[in-house]
Scaffold this motif. Structure first.
Motif, PDB file in Angstrom:
ATOM      1  N   ARG A  21     -38.182 104.160 -48.815  1.00  0.00           N
ATOM      2  CA  ARG A  21     -38.176 103.824 -50.197  1.00  0.00           C
ATOM      3  C   ARG A  21     -36.914 102.992 -50.681  1.00  0.00           C
ATOM      4  O   ARG A  21     -37.128 102.145 -51.508  1.00  0.00           O
ATOM      5  N   ARG A  22     -35.845 103.511 -50.009  1.00  0.00           N
ATOM      6  CA  ARG A  22     -34.439 102.599 -50.155  1.00  0.00           C
ATOM      7  C   ARG A  22     -34.469 101.408 -49.356  1.00  0.00           C
ATOM      8  O   ARG A  22     -33.894 100.293 -49.903  1.00  0.00           O
ATOM      9  N   SER A  23     -34.970 101.492 -48.107  1.00  0.00           N
ATOM     10  CA  SER A  23     -34.883 100.307 -47.293  1.00  0.00           C
ATOM     11  C   SER A  23     -35.551  99.217 -47.598  1.00  0.00           C
ATOM     12  O   SER A  23     -35.509  97.918 -47.074  1.00  0.00           O
ATOM     13  N   CYS A  24     -36.943  99.498 -48.066  1.00  0.00           N
ATOM     14  CA  CYS A  24     -37.843  98.320 -48.353  1.00  0.00           C
ATOM     15  C   CYS A  24     -37.962  97.838 -49.671  1.00  0.00           C
ATOM     16  O   CYS A  24     -38.248  98.499 -50.740  1.00  0.00           O
ATOM     17  N   VAL A  25     -37.548  96.731 -49.752  1.00  0.00           N
ATOM     18  CA  VAL A  25     -37.553  95.780 -51.020  1.00  0.00           C
ATOM     19  C   VAL A  25     -38.730  96.027 -51.992  1.00  0.00           C
ATOM     20  O   VAL A  25     -38.699  96.220 -53.245  1.00  0.00           O
ATOM     21  N   LEU A  26     -39.896  96.160 -51.305  1.00  0.00           N
ATOM     22  CA  LEU A  26     -41.079  96.034 -52.210  1.00  0.00           C
ATOM     23  C   LEU A  26     -41.144  97.489 -53.105  1.00  0.00           C
ATOM     24  O   LEU A  26     -41.606  97.509 -54.018  1.00  0.00           O
ATOM     25  N   GLY A  69     -41.020 100.975 -35.696  1.00  0.00           N
ATOM     26  CA  GLY A  69     -40.858  99.797 -34.776  1.00  0.00           C
ATOM     27  C   GLY A  69     -39.983  98.671 -35.108  1.00  0.00           C
ATOM     28  O   GLY A  69     -39.577  98.773 -36.004  1.00  0.00           O
ATOM     29  N   GLN A  70     -40.220  97.692 -34.237  1.00  0.00           N
ATOM     30  CA  GLN A  70     -39.654  96.261 -34.483  1.00  0.00           C
ATOM     31  C   GLN A  70     -40.732  95.306 -33.931  1.00  0.00           C
ATOM     32  O   GLN A  70     -41.517  95.434 -33.313  1.00  0.00           O
ATOM     33  N   CYS A  71     -40.623  94.196 -34.966  1.00  0.00           N
ATOM     34  CA  CYS A  71     -41.679  92.936 -34.583  1.00  0.00           C
ATOM     35  C   CYS A  71     -40.726  91.751 -34.555  1.00  0.00           C
ATOM     36  O   CYS A  71     -39.460  91.840 -34.880  1.00  0.00           O
ATOM     37  N   GLU A  72     -41.206  90.728 -34.025  1.00  0.00           N
ATOM     38  CA  GLU A  72     -40.631  89.270 -34.137  1.00  0.00           C
ATOM     39  C   GLU A  72     -41.422  88.523 -34.757  1.00  0.00           C
ATOM     40  O   GLU A  72     -42.803  88.491 -34.812  1.00  0.00           O
ATOM     41  N   VAL A  73     -40.878  87.517 -35.338  1.00  0.00           N
ATOM     42  CA  VAL A  73     -41.690  86.327 -36.203  1.00  0.00           C
ATOM     43  C   VAL A  73     -41.270  85.299 -35.284  1.00  0.00           C
ATOM     44  O   VAL A  73     -40.147  84.907 -34.670  1.00  0.00           O
ATOM     45  N   VAL A  87     -36.100  88.947 -36.101  1.00  0.00           N
ATOM     46  CA  VAL A  87     -36.603  90.298 -35.632  1.00  0.00           C
ATOM     47  C   VAL A  87     -36.498  91.218 -36.903  1.00  0.00           C
ATOM     48  O   VAL A  87     -35.712  91.252 -37.748  1.00  0.00           O
ATOM     49  N   LEU A  88     -37.643  91.726 -36.876  1.00  0.00           N
ATOM     50  CA  LEU A  88     -38.043  92.831 -38.220  1.00  0.00           C
ATOM     51  C   LEU A  88     -37.782  94.148 -37.870  1.00  0.00           C
ATOM     52  O   LEU A  88     -38.313  94.698 -36.736  1.00  0.00           O
ATOM     53  N   GLU A  89     -37.021  94.912 -38.881  1.00  0.00           N
ATOM     54  CA  GLU A  89     -37.012  96.279 -38.564  1.00  0.00           C
ATOM     55  C   GLU A  89     -37.646  97.104 -39.543  1.00  0.00           C
ATOM     56  O   GLU A  89     -38.289  96.539 -40.522  1.00  0.00           O
ATOM     57  N   THR A  90     -37.691  98.342 -39.286  1.00  0.00           N
ATOM     58  CA  THR A  90     -38.226  99.128 -40.551  1.00  0.00           C
ATOM     59  C   THR A  90     -37.675  98.835 -41.868  1.00  0.00           C
ATOM     60  O   THR A  90     -36.584  98.589 -42.187  1.00  0.00           O
ATOM     61  N   GLY A  91     -38.895  98.764 -42.623  1.00  0.00           N
ATOM     62  CA  GLY A  91     -38.486  98.584 -44.127  1.00  0.00           C
ATOM     63  C   GLY A  91     -39.030  96.964 -44.288  1.00  0.00           C
ATOM     64  O   GLY A  91     -39.000  96.433 -45.803  1.00  0.00           O
ATOM     65  N   ALA A  92     -38.984  96.321 -43.424  1.00  0.00           N
ATOM     66  CA  ALA A  92     -39.348  94.515 -43.540  1.00  0.00           C
ATOM     67  C   ALA A  92     -40.717  94.626 -44.045  1.00  0.00           C
ATOM     68  O   ALA A  92     -41.695  95.372 -43.705  1.00  0.00           O
ATOM     69  N   LYS A 110     -45.608  89.473 -33.972  1.00  0.00           N
ATOM     70  CA  LYS A 110     -45.876  90.226 -32.650  1.00  0.00           C
ATOM     71  C   LYS A 110     -44.749  91.383 -32.698  1.00  0.00           C
ATOM     72  O   LYS A 110     -43.720  91.495 -32.920  1.00  0.00           O
ATOM     73  N   SER A 111     -45.505  92.525 -32.067  1.00  0.00           N
ATOM     74  CA  SER A 111     -44.710  93.782 -32.179  1.00  0.00           C
ATOM     75  C   SER A 111     -43.840  93.639 -30.839  1.00  0.00           C
ATOM     76  O   SER A 111     -44.185  93.361 -29.757  1.00  0.00           O
ATOM     77  N   LEU A 112     -42.579  93.998 -30.932  1.00  0.00           N
ATOM     78  CA  LEU A 112     -41.906  94.190 -29.971  1.00  0.00           C
ATOM     79  C   LEU A 112     -41.642  95.446 -29.108  1.00  0.00           C
ATOM     80  O   LEU A 112     -41.393  95.847 -27.962  1.00  0.00           O
TER      81      LEU A 112
END
Length: 188
Positions: A21-26, A69-73, A87-92, A110-112
């Motif tokens: 809830r704190r890390s995700c801007v949404l 997990g992690q993803c890449e754009v 590279v996307l981290e938790t909360g992205a 894509k999932s890393l």
């Protein structure tokens, strides 16, 4: 556990940790009542490592929230190559451009690692809007913050690239002209 890339059960409020809830801007600045409304629309989706979640050129109006997990754009740069954009981290949050504007995705995600995501289909967001919910307003405001931050980072990156090409002043002039037109002549 859901099958690969297929939505599983709807999300429950307990699935949204305080850290997420704190890390995700949404989710930021949402009241508990708004968050409860949003949670009823979310689906949990899991993907294994190296799985394409969004494919450049395809169109799906769905918002994604990375919860584990992690993803890449990545962006295709030629027939065989790709350029990693982030590279996307938790909360992205990703998928926001095609969420509001139907059209092909401008990059692939894509999932890393094995990932767990929440997904919000556009149709369910539209239903929230129709009810006049303040949660729909909060989602729109928070997505606007995400898009504005990304646009500001892109402006900085482009300016640094253009300034680094001092021996080619034509590109500087082209960029200045583009920027001027973007902010003064284009109407959306």
């Amino acid at each position: 556990m859901s099958s690969q890339g297929e939505p599983s059960n709807l999300v429950h409020l307990a699935d949204i940790s305080e850290q997420l809830r704190r890390s995700c801007v949404l989710f930021q600045e949402m009241s508990n009542a708004e968050l409860k409304q949003v949670v009823t629309l979310l689906h949990t989706v899991e993907f294994p490592k190296d799985e394409v979640i969004l494919r450049e050129g395809k169109s799906v109006q769905q918002l994604w929230i990375l919860i584990q997990g992690q993803c890449e754009v990545v962006k295709a740069v030629d027939e065989d190559g790709h350029q990693q954009l982030a590279v996307l981290e938790t909360g992205a949050v990703f998928g926001e451009m095609s969420f509001f504007r139907p059209g092909p995705h401008s990059a692939s995600v894509k999932s890393l690692t094995p990932v767990k995501l929440f997904s919000l289909p556009r149709e369910e967001f539209d239903e929230l809007i129709e009810t006049g919910s303040s949660a729909a307003y909060r989602i729109a405001v928070n997505l606007n913050r995400i898009l504005s931050e990304r646009l500001a980072r892109m402006d900085d990156w482009i300016c640094k690239r253009v300034e680094g090409q001092e021996e080619k002043p034509v590109h500087k002039d082209e960029w200045k002209d583009f920027r001027s037109r973007l902010y003064s002549e284009w109407h959306f």
